[in-house]
Design an enzyme around this catalytic site. Structure first.
Site, PDB file in Angstrom:
ATOM      1  N   CYS A 136      36.575  40.987  27.818  1.00  0.00           N
ATOM      2  CA  CYS A 136      36.241  40.946  29.243  1.00  0.00           C
ATOM      3  C   CYS A 136      37.499  41.041  30.103  1.00  0.00           C
ATOM      4  CB  CYS A 136      35.459  39.674  29.566  1.00  0.00           C
ATOM      5  SG  CYS A 136      35.056  39.513  31.312  1.00  0.00           S
ATOM      6  N   CYS A 139      37.550  38.876  33.185  1.00  0.00           N
ATOM      7  CA  CYS A 139      37.756  37.440  32.937  1.00  0.00           C
ATOM      8  C   CYS A 139      39.220  37.161  32.575  1.00  0.00           C
ATOM      9  CB  CYS A 139      36.889  36.937  31.776  1.00  0.00           C
ATOM     10  SG  CYS A 139      35.231  37.569  31.711  1.00  0.00           S
ATOM     11  N   ASP A 140      39.801  38.009  31.738  1.00  0.00           N
ATOM     12  CA  ASP A 140      41.103  37.687  31.140  1.00  0.00           C
ATOM     13  C   ASP A 140      42.253  38.589  31.579  1.00  0.00           C
ATOM     14  OD1 ASP A 140      39.782  35.719  29.684  1.00  0.00           O
ATOM     15  OD2 ASP A 140      39.269  37.113  28.084  1.00  0.00           O
TER      16      ASP A 140
END
Ligand code: NAP
Length: 320
Positions: A136, A139-140
Site C-alpha cells: 500500500c 499507507c507506507d
C-alpha cells in the site's frame, strides 16, 4: 452474550456495502451494516479518484467513503463497528458471530466483504513485510521520502502507486513481468511522462535482500522472464501491486464459489446459491472491480433482498 436481529445484515463497508445500506434503509428494512476491521475498504488506501461519476474535480478515496458512510447513516442504516469471525448460513435466521462477542441474526444477508491485496508468496517478501515491503503506497509511501523504490505489477494499482511514489521517492522502478501494461491508457501516459519513473519490462521479483538488525530492505533481485538472468538493484522499498483476492474465507463451504474464491452469483443478479444470501462488490466480481460497479451491485443486492423478504412475508401470510 449480546444478540441482535435484523431483517437485512450487510457485512462490509466499501462502495457495495454502503450503497446496499442506502437502498435497504430507504426501503424501510432497518439494515444493520457491520463495518469490519477496515472501515471504507480498499478505497481508503487510494488517493485521487477521477472515475467515480458525479465529480468534475478530482476527489480523494477516503473522502468519498466518508460521504457514502454519512449518506447510509443519514437515511437510516445502523452502522456497527465489529468484525465477523464466524457465519452459519445453514440456520434460519442466518447467524453471525462478531469479534465483540455479539451474535447477529438476519433474515437476509448481503456479503460485501471486498478483496485484499495479493502477495507474491516469496519467503523474503514475508520476512520484510512491514520493514520495507508493502502492498500500500498511500499507507507506507511516506517512509520512503527521497529513497529508491520498486513497484511490482502492471495493472492500474501498480501504475497509480508508481505515480504516487514518484512524488515522494527519489526514483521509482516499475517491474512488470510482461512487455505491455494492463493499466488504463491515461495512467500509462502519465507513467511514461514521469522522469522519476523507469519501467523494467519482462522481469519479476525473485528475492528481497536486506539487513537483520534493524530489519530493512537493501536490494531487490530481479529475474528476467525471458532469459532467466538475474540482476540485483539497490532499493529501500518494495511495493507489491499484483492484484487482489476476494475476502470470502468466512463463507467457504457455505456458499458456492469459483476456485479462485470469488462468490458465485446468478447471472444478472447478486443472489448466491443460498436463498436470502446475496453477494455484491469485489467479493463476487472478478471482472470489473471498480468502485462504481461495486456500488451498483450493492444497490442490486438491496433490491433483491427487499424482494426476497417480501416473498417470505407472502408465504407467512398464506400460512396463517
Ligand atoms: P490487476 O488489474 O489484476 O493487475 C495485476 C497486475 O499484477 C497485472 O499486471 C499482472 O500481470 C500482475 N501480476 C499478477 N500476478 C503476478 C505475479 N505473481 N508476479 C508478477 N506480476 C503479477 O490488479 P489491480 O491493478 O490491483 O487492479 C484490480 C482491479 O481494480 C482492476 O479491475 C482495476 O481496473 C481496478 N482498479 C481501478 C483503479 C482506477 O480505476 N483508478 C485503480 C486501481 C485498481 P499481467 O498483466 O501479466 O497479468
Amino acid at each position: 452474550m449480546a444478540t441482535r436481529h435484523a431483517n437485512v445484515i450487510i457485512i462490509g463497508s466499501g462502495p457495495a456495502g454502503y450503497t446496499a445500506g442506502i437502498y435497504a434503509a430507504r426501503a424501510m428494512l432497518k439494515p444493520l451494516l457491520i463495518e469490519g476491521i477496515h472501515p471504507g475498504g480498499q478505497m481508503t488506501t487510494t488517493t485521487d479518484v477521477e472515475n467515480y461519476p458525479g465529480f468534475a474535480d478530482v476527489i480523494q478515496g477516503p473522502w468519498l467513503m466518508e460521504q457514502m458512510r454519512a449518506q447510509a447513516k443519514h437515511v437510516g442504516t445502523e452502522i456497527i463497528r465489529d468484525h465477523i469471525l464466524e457465519a452459519d448460513l445453514k440456520r434460519r435466521p442466518f447467524s453471525l458471530k462478531g469479534d465483540s462477542g455479539t451474535v447477529y441474526t438476519a433474515d437476509t444477508l448481503i456479503i460485501a466483504t471486498g478483496a485484499k491485496a495479493r502477495w507474491l508468496g516469496l519467503p523474503s517478501e514475508e520476512r520484510f513485510k512491514g520493514y520495507g515491503v508493502s502492498a500500500c503506497a498511500t499507507c507506507d509511501g511516506f517512509f520512503f521520502r527521497g529513497k529508491e523504490v520498486i513497484v511490482v505489477g502492471g495493472g492500474n494499482t501498480a501504475v497509480e502507486e508508481a505515480i504516487y511514489l514518484g512524488n515522494i521517492a527519489s526514483h521509482v522502478t516499475l517491474v512488470h513481468r510482461r512487455g505491455t501494461l494492463r493499466a488504463e491508457k491515461i495512467l500509462q501516459e502519465r507513467l511514461f511522462a514521469n522522469p522519476k519513473i523507469e519501467v523494467l519490462w519482462n522481469a519479476e521479483l525473485h528475492e528481497v535482500l536486506g539487513t537483520d538488525n534493524p530489519l530493512s530492505v537493501t536490494a531487490a533481485v530481479l529475474k528476467s522472464t525471458r532469459t532467466g538472468e538475474t540482476v540485483t538493484i539497490p532499493v529501500d522499498g518494495i511495493f507489491i501491486a499484483i492484484g487482489h483476492e476476494p475476502q470470502s474465507e468466512l463463507f467457504k463451504g457455505q456458499v458456492d464459489m469459483k476456485p479462485s474464491g470469488y462468490i458465485l452469483v446468478k447471472p444478472h443478479s447478486t443472489a448466491t446459491n443460498v436463498p436470502g444470501v446475496f453477494a455484491a462488490g469485489d467479493v463476487a466480481d472478478d471482472i470489473y472491480r471498480q468502485a462504481v460497479t461495486a456500488a451498483g451491485l450493492g444497490c442490486m443486492a438491496a433490491l433483491e433482498a427487499e424482494k426476497y423478504l417480501a416473498g417470505l412475508e407472502r408465504v407467512a401470510a398464506a400460512a396463517e
